[in-house]
Design a protein around this motif. Sequence first.
Motif, PDB file in Angstrom:
ATOM      1  N   ALA A   1       0.839  -1.201   0.000  1.00 57.73           N
ATOM      2  CA  ALA A   1       0.000   0.000   0.000  1.00 57.73           C
ATOM      3  C   ALA A   1       0.873   1.249   0.000  1.00 57.73           C
ATOM      4  CB  ALA A   1      -0.920  -0.001   1.209  1.00 57.73           C
ATOM      5  N   LEU A   2       0.370   2.316  -0.627  1.00 59.59           N
ATOM      6  CA  LEU A   2       1.131   3.560  -0.697  1.00 59.59           C
ATOM      7  C   LEU A   2       1.213   4.221   0.665  1.00 59.59           C
ATOM      8  CD1 LEU A   2      -0.215   5.146  -4.007  1.00 59.59           C
ATOM      9  CD2 LEU A   2       2.088   4.256  -3.594  1.00 59.59           C
ATOM     10  N   PRO A   3       2.407   4.694   1.068  1.00 59.87           N
ATOM     11  CA  PRO A   3       2.533   5.444   2.325  1.00 59.87           C
ATOM     12  C   PRO A   3       2.016   6.872   2.148  1.00 59.87           C
ATOM     13  CG  PRO A   3       4.637   5.364   1.222  1.00 59.87           C
ATOM     14  CD  PRO A   3       3.702   4.545   0.379  1.00 59.87           C
ATOM     15  N   GLN A   4       1.962   7.602   3.242  1.00 61.94           N
ATOM     16  CA  GLN A   4       1.503   8.991   3.178  1.00 61.94           C
ATOM     17  C   GLN A   4       2.482   9.865   2.409  1.00 61.94           C
ATOM     18  OE1 GLN A   4      -1.453  10.249   4.251  1.00 61.94           O
ATOM     19  NE2 GLN A   4      -2.012   8.106   4.650  1.00 61.94           N
ATOM     20  N   SER A   5       3.768   9.532   2.472  1.00 62.70           N
ATOM     21  CA  SER A   5       4.781  10.300   1.747  1.00 62.70           C
ATOM     22  C   SER A   5       5.998   9.420   1.502  1.00 62.70           C
ATOM     23  CB  SER A   5       5.186  11.547   2.541  1.00 62.70           C
ATOM     24  OG  SER A   5       5.779  11.179   3.784  1.00 62.70           O
ATOM     25  N   GLY A   6       6.798   9.806   0.509  1.00 62.57           N
ATOM     26  CA  GLY A   6       8.033   9.096   0.229  1.00 62.57           C
ATOM     27  C   GLY A   6       7.816   7.731  -0.395  1.00 62.57           C
ATOM     28  N   VAL A   7       8.906   6.977  -0.479  1.00 67.09           N
ATOM     29  CA  VAL A   7       8.883   5.627  -1.041  1.00 67.09           C
ATOM     30  C   VAL A   7       9.327   4.647   0.037  1.00 67.09           C
ATOM     31  CG1 VAL A   7       9.809   4.091  -2.806  1.00 67.09           C
ATOM     32  CG2 VAL A   7       9.379   6.488  -3.355  1.00 67.09           C
ATOM     33  N   ARG A   8       8.492   3.637   0.274  1.00 71.85           N
ATOM     34  CA  ARG A   8       8.775   2.646   1.315  1.00 71.85           C
ATOM     35  C   ARG A   8       9.043   1.298   0.653  1.00 71.85           C
ATOM     36  NH1 ARG A   8       3.734   1.785   4.272  1.00 71.85           N
ATOM     37  NH2 ARG A   8       3.316   0.343   2.556  1.00 71.85           N
ATOM     38  N   ALA A   9      10.050   0.590   1.172  1.00 71.62           N
ATOM     39  CA  ALA A   9      10.371  -0.752   0.677  1.00 71.62           C
ATOM     40  C   ALA A   9      10.263  -1.747   1.827  1.00 71.62           C
ATOM     41  CB  ALA A   9      11.764  -0.796   0.082  1.00 71.62           C
ATOM     42  N   VAL A  10       9.563  -2.848   1.575  1.00 65.72           N
ATOM     43  CA  VAL A  10       9.434  -3.935   2.538  1.00 65.72           C
ATOM     44  C   VAL A  10      10.069  -5.174   1.911  1.00 65.72           C
ATOM     45  CG1 VAL A  10       7.852  -5.405   3.825  1.00 65.72           C
ATOM     46  CG2 VAL A  10       7.329  -2.986   3.511  1.00 65.72           C
ATOM     47  N   VAL A  11      11.034  -5.750   2.609  1.00 67.09           N
ATOM     48  CA  VAL A  11      11.778  -6.895   2.084  1.00 67.09           C
ATOM     49  C   VAL A  11      11.603  -8.070   3.042  1.00 67.09           C
ATOM     50  CG1 VAL A  11      14.020  -7.745   1.315  1.00 67.09           C
ATOM     51  CG2 VAL A  11      13.466  -5.320   1.052  1.00 67.09           C
ATOM     52  N   ASN A  12      11.177  -9.190   2.498  1.00 74.22           N
ATOM     53  CA  ASN A  12      11.017 -10.400   3.304  1.00 74.22           C
ATOM     54  C   ASN A  12      11.517 -11.575   2.466  1.00 74.22           C
ATOM     55  OD1 ASN A  12      10.329 -12.291   5.192  1.00 74.22           O
ATOM     56  ND2 ASN A  12       8.125 -12.090   4.946  1.00 74.22           N
ATOM     57  N   LEU A  13      12.792 -11.939   2.687  1.00 79.12           N
ATOM     58  CA  LEU A  13      13.439 -12.938   1.846  1.00 79.12           C
ATOM     59  C   LEU A  13      14.260 -13.908   2.686  1.00 79.12           C
ATOM     60  CD1 LEU A  13      14.824 -10.688  -1.038  1.00 79.12           C
ATOM     61  CD2 LEU A  13      12.914 -12.281  -1.203  1.00 79.12           C
ATOM     62  N   PRO A  14      14.421 -15.141   2.197  1.00 76.02           N
ATOM     63  CA  PRO A  14      15.351 -16.054   2.883  1.00 76.02           C
ATOM     64  C   PRO A  14      16.804 -15.665   2.655  1.00 76.02           C
ATOM     65  CG  PRO A  14      14.422 -17.096   0.925  1.00 76.02           C
ATOM     66  CD  PRO A  14      13.682 -15.810   1.117  1.00 76.02           C
ATOM     67  N   ARG A  15      17.118 -15.009   1.499  1.00 76.96           N
ATOM     68  CA  ARG A  15      18.492 -14.606   1.212  1.00 76.96           C
ATOM     69  C   ARG A  15      18.493 -13.434   0.249  1.00 76.96           C
ATOM     70  NH1 ARG A  15      23.157 -15.518  -1.972  1.00 76.96           N
ATOM     71  NH2 ARG A  15      25.036 -15.873  -0.719  1.00 76.96           N
ATOM     72  N   LEU A  16      19.397 -12.474   0.484  1.00 79.74           N
ATOM     73  CA  LEU A  16      19.516 -11.300  -0.377  1.00 79.74           C
ATOM     74  C   LEU A  16      20.984 -10.906  -0.469  1.00 79.74           C
ATOM     75  CD1 LEU A  16      18.198  -8.987  -2.000  1.00 79.74           C
ATOM     76  CD2 LEU A  16      18.069  -7.692   0.137  1.00 79.74           C
ATOM     77  N   ASN A  17      21.488 -10.817  -1.700  1.00 76.32           N
ATOM     78  CA  ASN A  17      22.868 -10.410  -1.942  1.00 76.32           C
ATOM     79  C   ASN A  17      22.866  -8.953  -2.393  1.00 76.32           C
ATOM     80  OD1 ASN A  17      25.475  -9.954  -3.069  1.00 76.32           O
ATOM     81  ND2 ASN A  17      25.752 -12.157  -3.301  1.00 76.32           N
ATOM     82  N   VAL A  18      23.210  -8.039  -1.490  1.00 77.62           N
ATOM     83  CA  VAL A  18      23.197  -6.607  -1.798  1.00 77.62           C
ATOM     84  C   VAL A  18      24.213  -6.267  -2.876  1.00 77.62           C
ATOM     85  CG1 VAL A  18      23.605  -4.308  -0.847  1.00 77.62           C
ATOM     86  CG2 VAL A  18      22.330  -5.997   0.472  1.00 77.62           C
ATOM     87  N   ASP A  19      25.354  -6.956  -2.895  1.00 83.90           N
ATOM     88  CA  ASP A  19      26.382  -6.669  -3.892  1.00 83.90           C
ATOM     89  C   ASP A  19      25.853  -6.889  -5.305  1.00 83.90           C
ATOM     90  OD1 ASP A  19      28.009  -6.253  -1.720  1.00 83.90           O
ATOM     91  OD2 ASP A  19      28.818  -8.274  -1.744  1.00 83.90           O
ATOM     92  N   ARG A  20      24.986  -7.884  -5.484  1.00 74.82           N
ATOM     93  CA  ARG A  20      24.418  -8.146  -6.803  1.00 74.82           C
ATOM     94  C   ARG A  20      23.262  -7.206  -7.105  1.00 74.82           C
ATOM     95  NH1 ARG A  20      22.772 -13.964  -8.107  1.00 74.82           N
ATOM     96  NH2 ARG A  20      22.712 -12.965 -10.173  1.00 74.82           N
ATOM     97  N   TRP A  21      22.579  -6.713  -6.072  1.00 76.61           N
ATOM     98  CA  TRP A  21      21.452  -5.814  -6.277  1.00 76.61           C
ATOM     99  C   TRP A  21      21.887  -4.374  -6.509  1.00 76.61           C
ATOM    100  CZ3 TRP A  21      16.012  -5.875  -6.232  1.00 76.61           C
ATOM    101  CH2 TRP A  21      15.432  -7.144  -6.175  1.00 76.61           C
TER     102      TRP A  21
END
Length: 619
Positions: free
Chosen positions: A203-223
């Motif tokens: 859902a859209l927040p009141q302002s700005g951009v919000r990110a919700v991340v729910n993962l078993p694994r995430l490689n920030v270097d690749r992202w």
Amino acid sequence: LRLDVPLAQARATQVQGSVTLANADLSLGPSLPSFARASGRVEFTERGFKLAGVTSGFLGGQILLDGGTRADGSIAIAGSGTATPVGVRRLVDLAFVQRLLDRAEGTARYAGSLAVRDGRTELRLESDLVGWSIAAPEPLGKAAAEALPARFEILPTDARSDRVRFALGDRLALQFARSGPPGAMRVERGAIRIGSGTEADSALPQSGVRAVVNLPRLNVDRWSPLFSGIGRDAAAASGAASALPDLIAARIGELVIAGKPIANLVLGATRTPAGDDTVWLANVVSDNATGSVTWQMPRGDSPGRVSSRLTRLAIAEGSRTEIADVLDAPPTDVPAFDVVVDSFELGARKFGRLELVAHNTGAGDGAAWELQRLEISNPDARMHATGRWAREPGATARTMALDLALEFGDAGKLLTRLGIADAVRGGEGTLSGRVSWRGAPLAIDYPTLAGHLKLAANNGQFLKADAGAGRLLGVLSLQALPRRLTLDFRDVFSEGFAFDAITASADIAGGVLTTRDFKMRGANATVLMEGSTDLRAETQNLHVLVLPEVNVTSASLVYALLANPAIGLGTFLAQLLLREPLAKAFSFEYDITGSWQDPQVKRRERPPTDTGELSPELR
């Protein structure tokens, strides 16, 4: 064309006709891509139009169109066809989605609808993406044969604003509210969900951009390449909208960042402007790190800055090489650091409190990474170091130079922290010096390792050392003597030599450590040593003199030797030992060669010499 114009009532004019298209281009609005090379028939009246069997190029493929003007004056067109990532990219001006499409290839079928009402355009597209391969990080990557339901929508809210929605199964959901003139709309609010979640997460927040991340694994270097350089102000200036989050809420089973895995991460981060810079403020709770982190993002020639205050930081043993690879970059690409960690762990080794301050200086060939302060302290020892990583004039590789000072209150416990257990009991003293090598700060290059070290230690006892660098301690403790030479010093060395004092200095060149003044004094004997050891090959070539404490005279001679650091083993033998019959009779010389693991010991026989008076400096 049929045209009926009532002369008495021109407003009641009726029109009926058709146009046959042959490789024609159609445009339904400035914000929509054109239908290229269209073929078919368009039937029209004064009330609107109807498409009859129209085919066209669209989104990089072919589309079959059906529809026209409805009774209420709106336009509704349905279509189905094929699309390529390059074709879809022209439709989407969200930087993140564009970069994701840049990593895709192939052709996939889709179905869609287009509606135009009161000058506002509504677009809906759906596809299973079979035929597309996406070379993206987990969880967005897919093979061409894999089905991944995708949905894209542009829904107008008023004449100058709309909402964009994009979803890839349960892996990704984006929603953005945009405003502005066609072709230059900018994101006002947004929601990004990566991984599984609920509708509230998207859902859209009141302002700005919000990110919700729910993962078993995430490689920030690749992202990071998907987000690198994206900023809303820069995007607005270039006419493209951005989706860089202002707030991130994440729950990740394993996060990989800068080559280091962080397990069971819960993260809350906010992005704030700081002048011309962008700064992230984050709170982190995980198995590997707990505390707060501030990240000033790179801008222009600046690689950014990382500040953190952590109660705990644990780096897995296998991650050291990965971190060294990250740091093996030009100094200007390594961020500045201001890090304080209350409890720092490397593998199973607990080092204690860590403080690190470093920054970049200079530019071009003169660029350097200055290590202003590196301190590690625990109940057993404290180390302070400064350094510089830069390219020396005329050199092809960068050199890491480090000045260090180590004060230890219990050498045995310190070695245990370093993974060398049961090698020494007790022992206090200092180790200081300067070392340098070519290459990255965390990757010592032994062929270019150079420097000078000085050691002073008191009141300890060598035990045993069987692994890694501990094998060198086994050599220095002379454990090989009772094993190789029967009846020599079994009672002195085999159970561990207890020392009252050790003093030594060493030069390092090409990874080979050379000493000429190693002196170790205990209650039962004094040991003098000179020679070299290859730190990379783990071999040595040492000349050792053992002086048992047999009477007051020999004891005084030894104390005189230890009190004068300028006198090495060769000087001592020439001026003192061979002139003192009692000391000569009870002294033994050895050559120790071979490897640390299997040292070879050989008794050195001395030629007979005349006795005489003591040299003046030793009286």
